[in-house]
Design an enzyme around this catalytic site. Sequence first.
Site, short mmCIF file in Angstrom:
data_model
loop_
_atom_site.label_atom_id
_atom_site.label_comp_id
_atom_site.label_asym_id
_atom_site.label_seq_id
_atom_site.Cartn_x
_atom_site.Cartn_y
_atom_site.Cartn_z
N SER A 46 0.80 -1.23 0.00
CA SER A 46 0.00 0.00 0.00
C SER A 46 0.83 1.28 0.00
CB SER A 46 -0.94 0.02 1.21
OG SER A 46 -0.21 -0.07 2.42
N ASP A 348 -3.57 8.14 8.06
CA ASP A 348 -4.65 7.35 8.64
C ASP A 348 -4.19 6.44 9.77
OD1 ASP A 348 -3.16 5.49 7.29
OD2 ASP A 348 -4.75 4.84 5.93
N HIS A 351 -0.60 4.82 7.03
CA HIS A 351 0.05 5.42 5.86
C HIS A 351 0.30 6.91 6.11
CE1 HIS A 351 -2.67 2.10 4.57
NE2 HIS A 351 -1.56 1.70 3.99
#
Length: 376
Positions: A46, A348, A351
């Site tokens: 991610s 968040d 990340h």
Amino acid sequence: MAATITLLLSLLILMVKVGDAQQVLKLQNPRLMNCRFDKIYQFGDSLSDTGNCIRETLCGANLSCGALPYGMDFYQNATGRCSNDMLIIDFIAVESGLPLLNPYKDENADFRHGVNFAVAGCTALSAKSLAENNIVNIALTNSSLSVQLDWMSSHFQTTCSPADCPEKMNDSLFLVGEIGGNEFIYGLSQGKTMDKSRRMVPEIVQTIIHGVKRVIGFGATQIIVPGNFPIGCHPIFLTKFMTNISTAYDEYHCLKDLNNFAIFFNRNLQQAIDELKKDYPNITLIYGDYYNAFLWLLQNAGSLGFDNNSLQKACCGIGGEYNYDVHRRCGAPRVPVCVDPSTHISWDGVHLTQNAYRWIARWLIDDILPKLNCQV
């Protein structure tokens, strides 16, 4: 006609986006343009995914990164990037004078300047290896590093032959990672001890090295293999392992044990890269030092425009000392977003924000540029 208009609008947005990125970086002369890369290939999770996971049925359904507020500053467009906007790979592409990398799963994308194979939530280890280590991949994706490498193989079969692939790769940059961090996020979150996690490191590192060898086999000559961030500084772990024992934290209020674990992993990866260099003396293999790039950002956050009172608080989140609640994460109903994401490092809780990635990318480029075969 409608399809043509849509394509033109997409191209216009991309051109504006690259221009915005150059302005954000205040680029007078993008430094990586001296390397004359014509393509970039990205593998990872991610931290690098630009839209693969949201195109996978199970992964996309379980991934909040596919909807606002993710991508809220990317022309209000949730592209699958797990941030409010651009990622490290986006800035590397811009610094190279190339378009932003399209995700492999976008069947209608233009791949003339490279491909992004990264998938949010993926692991370096295969699904079978995860099961053997009693780890559940909560992202519900089986697109591990080996799967991404198979995608690369399929892609090259349609773009070049075994005879001319190596020559076409001469001016390409490959990034194998960051990958391998999710094994520890999942494992530690599911109760695996630090000691058991450490025992997994050699297997994960060798899986990454095997991936690098496969990339070299296709003709890659310039490869960056990033390590892991200091995970003890992330809100997700600061929340889960919160303690009243002051000695558990370092001077930046990061958890020492978790950061020491990241250092252990990174050292093993660096050593394996150094060993691999002996077997491939004509290949440029560079360790991407994400750990020290992040620490530099944390140490200089105030002077770089970040809010010193929010350095370890998630911008998009709710509750607790770190503005992070595992049961009410970013993207859930009534979970707020901070007024100005550019003042936060964490987006968040897991990340980072675009502004954090921007500065980390700048540090990384400063670090790797002298090691690349470029005319500066």
